[in-house]
Scaffold this motif. Structure first.
Motif, PDB file in Angstrom:
ATOM      1  N   GLY A   1      -4.572  10.227  -2.962  1.00 38.18           N
ATOM      2  CA  GLY A   1      -4.770  11.487  -2.254  1.00 38.18           C
ATOM      3  C   GLY A   1      -6.219  11.700  -1.874  1.00 38.18           C
ATOM      4  N   THR A   2      -7.125  11.370  -2.775  1.00 39.40           N
ATOM      5  CA  THR A   2      -8.555  11.483  -2.488  1.00 39.40           C
ATOM      6  C   THR A   2      -8.969  10.494  -1.409  1.00 39.40           C
ATOM      7  OG1 THR A   2      -9.024  12.237  -4.731  1.00 39.40           O
ATOM      8  CG2 THR A   2     -10.865  11.289  -3.490  1.00 39.40           C
ATOM      9  N   TYR A   3      -8.502   9.259  -1.512  1.00 41.94           N
ATOM     10  CA  TYR A   3      -8.863   8.234  -0.526  1.00 41.94           C
ATOM     11  C   TYR A   3      -8.433   8.643   0.880  1.00 41.94           C
ATOM     12  CZ  TYR A   3      -9.199   3.909   2.065  1.00 41.94           C
ATOM     13  OH  TYR A   3      -9.529   2.979   3.018  1.00 41.94           O
TER      14      TYR A   3
ATOM     15  N   PRO B   1      -6.657   1.542  -2.095  1.00 36.09           N
ATOM     16  CA  PRO B   1      -6.287   0.958  -3.391  1.00 36.09           C
ATOM     17  C   PRO B   1      -4.885   0.344  -3.308  1.00 36.09           C
ATOM     18  CG  PRO B   1      -7.167   3.173  -3.667  1.00 36.09           C
ATOM     19  CD  PRO B   1      -6.978   2.965  -2.188  1.00 36.09           C
ATOM     20  N   GLU B   2      -4.734  -0.855  -3.842  1.00 31.55           N
ATOM     21  CA  GLU B   2      -3.449  -1.547  -3.793  1.00 31.55           C
ATOM     22  C   GLU B   2      -2.419  -0.832  -4.648  1.00 31.55           C
ATOM     23  OE1 GLU B   2      -1.555  -6.029  -4.243  1.00 31.55           O
ATOM     24  OE2 GLU B   2      -3.690  -5.723  -4.580  1.00 31.55           O
ATOM     25  N   PHE B   3      -1.169  -0.883  -4.192  1.00 31.38           N
ATOM     26  CA  PHE B   3      -0.059  -0.288  -4.934  1.00 31.38           C
ATOM     27  C   PHE B   3       0.638  -1.371  -5.736  1.00 31.38           C
ATOM     28  CE2 PHE B   3       4.506   0.684  -5.219  1.00 31.38           C
ATOM     29  CZ  PHE B   3       4.435   1.865  -5.934  1.00 31.38           C
ATOM     30  N   ASP B   4       0.818  -1.124  -7.023  1.00 29.10           N
ATOM     31  CA  ASP B   4       1.537  -2.043  -7.905  1.00 29.10           C
ATOM     32  C   ASP B   4       2.659  -1.244  -8.552  1.00 29.10           C
ATOM     33  OD1 ASP B   4       2.499  -3.520 -10.093  1.00 29.10           O
ATOM     34  OD2 ASP B   4       0.549  -4.427 -10.480  1.00 29.10           O
ATOM     35  N   LYS B   5       3.910  -1.538  -8.149  1.00 28.64           N
ATOM     36  CA  LYS B   5       5.048  -0.748  -8.639  1.00 28.64           C
ATOM     37  C   LYS B   5       5.169  -0.773 -10.153  1.00 28.64           C
ATOM     38  CE  LYS B   5       8.382  -4.432  -8.147  1.00 28.64           C
ATOM     39  NZ  LYS B   5       9.484  -5.009  -7.504  1.00 28.64           N
TER      40      LYS B   5
ATOM     41  N   VAL C   1       0.850  -1.189   0.000  1.00 34.49           N
ATOM     42  CA  VAL C   1       0.000   0.000   0.000  1.00 34.49           C
ATOM     43  C   VAL C   1       0.885   1.238   0.000  1.00 34.49           C
ATOM     44  CG1 VAL C   1      -1.990  -1.070   1.112  1.00 34.49           C
ATOM     45  CG2 VAL C   1      -0.217  -0.042   2.529  1.00 34.49           C
ATOM     46  N   LEU C   2       0.387   2.286  -0.605  1.00 34.75           N
ATOM     47  CA  LEU C   2       1.086   3.554  -0.636  1.00 34.75           C
ATOM     48  C   LEU C   2       0.410   4.472   0.364  1.00 34.75           C
ATOM     49  CD1 LEU C   2       2.660   5.309  -3.528  1.00 34.75           C
ATOM     50  CD2 LEU C   2       1.015   6.625  -2.219  1.00 34.75           C
ATOM     51  N   LEU C   3       1.191   5.031   1.272  1.00 35.34           N
ATOM     52  CA  LEU C   3       0.673   5.969   2.261  1.00 35.34           C
ATOM     53  C   LEU C   3       1.298   7.335   2.008  1.00 35.34           C
ATOM     54  CD1 LEU C   3       1.043   3.820   5.503  1.00 35.34           C
ATOM     55  CD2 LEU C   3      -1.050   4.290   4.249  1.00 35.34           C
ATOM     56  N   PRO C   4       0.479   8.352   1.737  1.00 31.52           N
ATOM     57  CA  PRO C   4       1.029   9.695   1.588  1.00 31.52           C
ATOM     58  C   PRO C   4       1.724  10.114   2.882  1.00 31.52           C
ATOM     59  CG  PRO C   4      -1.256   9.609   0.850  1.00 31.52           C
ATOM     60  CD  PRO C   4      -0.971   8.312   1.546  1.00 31.52           C
TER      61      PRO C   4
END
Length: 116
Positions: A108-110, A90-94, A60-63
């Protein structure tokens, strides 16, 4: 909520240039994994967290704006979101999402919705 979702809050204890890879990540209600990658880029800082077996290897990507505190002594990062909020992100896929402005906006919206 931090108005700049893509920047570390001034009170987080973040120091530019410190390598956060391998730091444990703690949600407001428990551990979620370890930092696999991070960026200090101004206006686009983030953490990529490997959740391991917790949610079956999902990344996961965390701002950076979700970071409430960085404890460099204990190599732990505390974020101001719950495990459920992070699990439902939403899952992060590099291979798909690095440099994808649409995904960046979606994240950012999430997380910009605030805390539950």
């Amino acid at each position: 909520m931090n108005e700049n979702m893509w920047g570390y809050p001034p009170t987080s204890g973040h120091t530019q240039g410190v390598d956060l890879i391998g730091f444990k990540v703690e949600a407001s209600d428990g551990s979620i994994g370890k930092v696999d990658k991070h960026s200090d880029e101004v206006g686009s800082a983030y953490l990529v967290v490997d959740t391991g077996v917790w949610i079956f290897g999902k990344h996961v990507l965390l701002p950076a704006g979700t970071v409430s505190r960085i404890d460099t002594k204990n190599k732990t990062i505390h974020v101001d979101r719950t495990k459920a909020q992070i699990k439902d992100a939403p899952e992060f896929d590099k291979d798909k999402h690095v440099g994808d402005a649409g995904y960046h906006d979606q994240i950012g919206t999430y997380y910009g919705k605030g805390r539950i």
